[in-house]
Design an enzyme around this catalytic site. Structure first.
Site, mmCIF file in Angstrom:
data_model
loop_
_atom_site.group_PDB
_atom_site.id
_atom_site.type_symbol
_atom_site.label_atom_id
_atom_site.label_comp_id
_atom_site.label_asym_id
_atom_site.label_seq_id
_atom_site.Cartn_x
_atom_site.Cartn_y
_atom_site.Cartn_z
ATOM 1 N N ARG A 108 0.888 -1.178 0.000
ATOM 2 C CA ARG A 108 0.000 0.000 0.000
ATOM 3 C C ARG A 108 0.915 1.214 0.000
ATOM 4 O O ARG A 108 1.604 1.484 1.005
ATOM 5 C CB ARG A 108 -0.912 0.004 1.219
ATOM 6 C CG ARG A 108 -1.585 1.349 1.413
ATOM 7 C CD ARG A 108 -2.760 1.327 2.354
ATOM 8 N NE ARG A 108 -3.906 0.685 1.744
ATOM 9 C CZ ARG A 108 -5.154 0.801 2.186
ATOM 10 N NH1 ARG A 108 -5.422 1.525 3.252
ATOM 11 N NH2 ARG A 108 -6.144 0.190 1.578
ATOM 12 N N HIS A 135 -6.883 0.510 -6.859
ATOM 13 C CA HIS A 135 -7.157 -0.309 -5.682
ATOM 14 C C HIS A 135 -7.785 -1.620 -6.168
ATOM 15 O O HIS A 135 -8.961 -1.893 -5.935
ATOM 16 C CB HIS A 135 -8.101 0.443 -4.735
ATOM 17 C CG HIS A 135 -8.107 -0.070 -3.322
ATOM 18 N ND1 HIS A 135 -7.369 -1.170 -2.905
ATOM 19 C CD2 HIS A 135 -8.779 0.360 -2.219
ATOM 20 C CE1 HIS A 135 -7.584 -1.376 -1.618
ATOM 21 N NE2 HIS A 135 -8.430 -0.472 -1.174
ATOM 22 N N GLN A 138 -9.760 -4.047 -3.797
ATOM 23 C CA GLN A 138 -11.099 -3.560 -3.473
ATOM 24 C C GLN A 138 -12.073 -3.938 -4.587
ATOM 25 O O GLN A 138 -13.188 -4.406 -4.338
ATOM 26 C CB GLN A 138 -11.059 -2.037 -3.294
ATOM 27 C CG GLN A 138 -12.392 -1.441 -2.896
ATOM 28 C CD GLN A 138 -12.829 -1.829 -1.493
ATOM 29 O OE1 GLN A 138 -12.071 -1.708 -0.549
ATOM 30 N NE2 GLN A 138 -14.050 -2.321 -1.358
ATOM 31 N N ASP A 229 -17.224 7.110 -2.450
ATOM 32 C CA ASP A 229 -16.015 7.016 -1.620
ATOM 33 C C ASP A 229 -15.774 8.414 -1.060
ATOM 34 O O ASP A 229 -16.376 9.405 -1.508
ATOM 35 C CB ASP A 229 -14.842 6.538 -2.495
ATOM 36 C CG ASP A 229 -13.552 6.289 -1.707
ATOM 37 O OD1 ASP A 229 -13.600 6.268 -0.459
ATOM 38 O OD2 ASP A 229 -12.495 6.125 -2.351
ATOM 39 N N CYS A 268 -16.318 1.694 -0.225
ATOM 40 C CA CYS A 268 -15.161 0.869 0.141
ATOM 41 C C CYS A 268 -14.794 1.021 1.617
ATOM 42 O O CYS A 268 -14.125 0.162 2.175
ATOM 43 C CB CYS A 268 -13.982 1.229 -0.742
ATOM 44 S SG CYS A 268 -13.540 2.975 -0.656
ATOM 45 N N ARG A 296 -13.368 -8.610 1.172
ATOM 46 C CA ARG A 296 -11.945 -8.323 0.925
ATOM 47 C C ARG A 296 -11.118 -9.578 1.238
ATOM 48 O O ARG A 296 -10.224 -9.943 0.491
ATOM 49 C CB ARG A 296 -11.479 -7.150 1.804
ATOM 50 C CG ARG A 296 -12.052 -5.786 1.426
ATOM 51 C CD ARG A 296 -11.536 -5.302 0.081
ATOM 52 N NE ARG A 296 -10.092 -5.248 0.045
ATOM 53 C CZ ARG A 296 -9.351 -4.236 0.511
ATOM 54 N NH1 ARG A 296 -9.947 -3.167 1.002
ATOM 55 N NH2 ARG A 296 -8.036 -4.256 0.444
HETATM 56 N N1 CP Z 1 -11.254 -0.118 1.839
HETATM 57 C C1 CP Z 1 -10.003 -0.105 2.340
HETATM 58 O O1 CP Z 1 -9.025 -0.324 1.632
HETATM 59 O O2 CP Z 1 -9.952 0.126 3.688
HETATM 60 P P1 CP Z 1 -8.617 0.424 4.522
HETATM 61 O O3 CP Z 1 -8.071 1.731 4.029
HETATM 62 O O4 CP Z 1 -9.072 0.472 5.954
HETATM 63 O O5 CP Z 1 -7.648 -0.694 4.276
HETATM 64 N N1 NVA Z 2 -9.895 6.632 -2.109
HETATM 65 C C1 NVA Z 2 -9.567 6.267 -0.753
HETATM 66 C C2 NVA Z 2 -9.787 4.800 -0.567
HETATM 67 C C3 NVA Z 2 -9.549 4.300 0.820
HETATM 68 C C4 NVA Z 2 -9.736 2.824 0.948
HETATM 69 C C5 NVA Z 2 -8.145 6.663 -0.441
HETATM 70 O O1 NVA Z 2 -7.261 6.472 -1.288
HETATM 71 O O2 NVA Z 2 -7.895 7.168 0.656
#
Ligand code: CP
Ligand code: NVA
Length: 324
Positions: A108, A135, A138, A229, A268, A296
């Site tokens: 990440r 992502h 997701q 989102d 998400c 997930r």
């Molecule tokens: N949806 C998602 O990726 O959640 P987190 O940021 O908590 O991992």
């Molecule tokens: N678009 C959001 C998704 C979080 C899971 C971000 O990148 O923060």
């Protein structure tokens, strides 16, 4: 000389790294893992998965760690929130160390270039667990959730309302690969990346996907589900001026009514209640948000099996097909 023989080499930097049949197989395996948790047991016994995070997480970290435990694999969390990759040593050197101990790298990161840099430098699978542009994990869970509810890839349409962000990009890629319809509604200036949309529109010529991008909320009429989102992704500016642009796009009772009485709600998470969605909508019976969160784990377990234990995954996908 390395003592670790890679058991898989394919990366998932973005969803379109997977072919249509691979996504179908992963989703079939994920459904089987959800129906029969024992089916995942031991699938990755003796494997080690490195999880490096430059950003916070609840769902991604938990679902990968618990998922690896269920499959007999070891998940090792590396916290890089205070020390972004590339600062202490190059991304390539970092990856070349990890591949000596780990069978897969889950990352990440801030920049998509970090994911592709790790993938280029290593022979083990690198899985994008969110970056500035994508992502894909997701999207796999969201596809599983939609199919559970009867989403028809040939006839149903998904509506995205809000920021044209990383999650949005992965869902557009999903539509373009699987051939379903997606309507993306954003305020002007917050559209999805034109390059990604262009690639997906080109792919849709082969798959029959219908991809629409507009600022007009009326375009969501008839959608199977409305997905939103946060207006401000991690690391972005959250100025009052930006929020004002998004206010007409809040998913509330009136906006859901535009989609229609049967429309489901997706997010998400994490949600900023009272901003992109009202409590009434996210807590409604048609809200799928916690199914998405649970899935997930099933979808990622199926993905890791696809990458690291394809024979196990193929057997489970066959079992899932037989059970249908
Ligand atoms: N949806 C998602 O990726 O959640 P987190 O940021 O908590 O991992
Ligand atoms: N678009 C959001 C998704 C979080 C899971 C971000 O990148 O923060």
């Amino acid at each position: 000389m390395s003592s670790l023989d890679p058991v898989g080499t394919k990366d998932l930097a973005r969803l379109c790294d997977l072919a249509q049949h691979e996504i179908s197989d992963i989703l079939a395996t994920a459904a089987e893992f959800k129906r029969s948790p024992q089916a995942a047991a031991g699938a990755l016994a003796g494997r080690s998965v490195c999880m490096l995070f430059e950003k916070p997480s609840l769902r991604t970290r938990m679902s990968f760690e618990v998922g690896c435990f269920r499959m007999g694999a070891q998940a090792i969390y590396l916290d890089h929130r205070e020390s972004p990759l590339g600062r202490r040593e190059t991304v390539a050197d970092y990856g070349r160390n990890l591949e000596r101990w780990c069978h897969a790298i889950v990352a990440r990161v801030h920049s998509h270039a970090t994911v592709t840099g790790l993938a280029a430098a290593t022979r083990v699978p690198v899985v994008n667990a969110l970056c500035d542009l994508h992502h894909p994990c997701q999207a796999l869970a969201d596809l599983q959730t939609l199919l559970e509810r009867g989403f028809d890839l040939n006839h149903s349409r998904l509506a995205w309302v809000g920021d044209g962000n990383n999650v949005c990009h992965s869902l557009i890629e999903a539509a373009s690969i699987l051939g379903f319809g997606i309507t993306v509604v954003t305020p002007r200036g917050f559209e999805p990346d034109a390059g990604i949309v262009g690639q997906c529109v080109a792919r849709s010529m082969r798959t029959g996907a219908r991809i629409e991008v507009t600022d007009d909320v009326r375009a969501i009429a008839g959608a199977f589900a409305v997905y939103t989102d946060t207006w401000t992704s991690m690391g972005q500016d959250d100025s009052a001026a930006k929020k004002a642009c998004f206010e007409p796009y809040q998913v509330d009772r009136e906006l859901m009514a535009v989609a229609g009485p049967k429309a489901l709600f997706m997010h998400c998470l994490p949600a900023h209640r009272g901003e992109e969605v009202t409590d009434e909508v996210i807590d409604s019976p048609g809200s799928l948000v916690f199914d998405q969160a649970e899935n997930r784990m099933h979808a990622q377990n199926a993905l890791l099996c696809h990458l690291l234990a394809p024979k196990h995954a193929a057997g489970r996908a066959t079992a899932a097909a037989a059970a249908r």
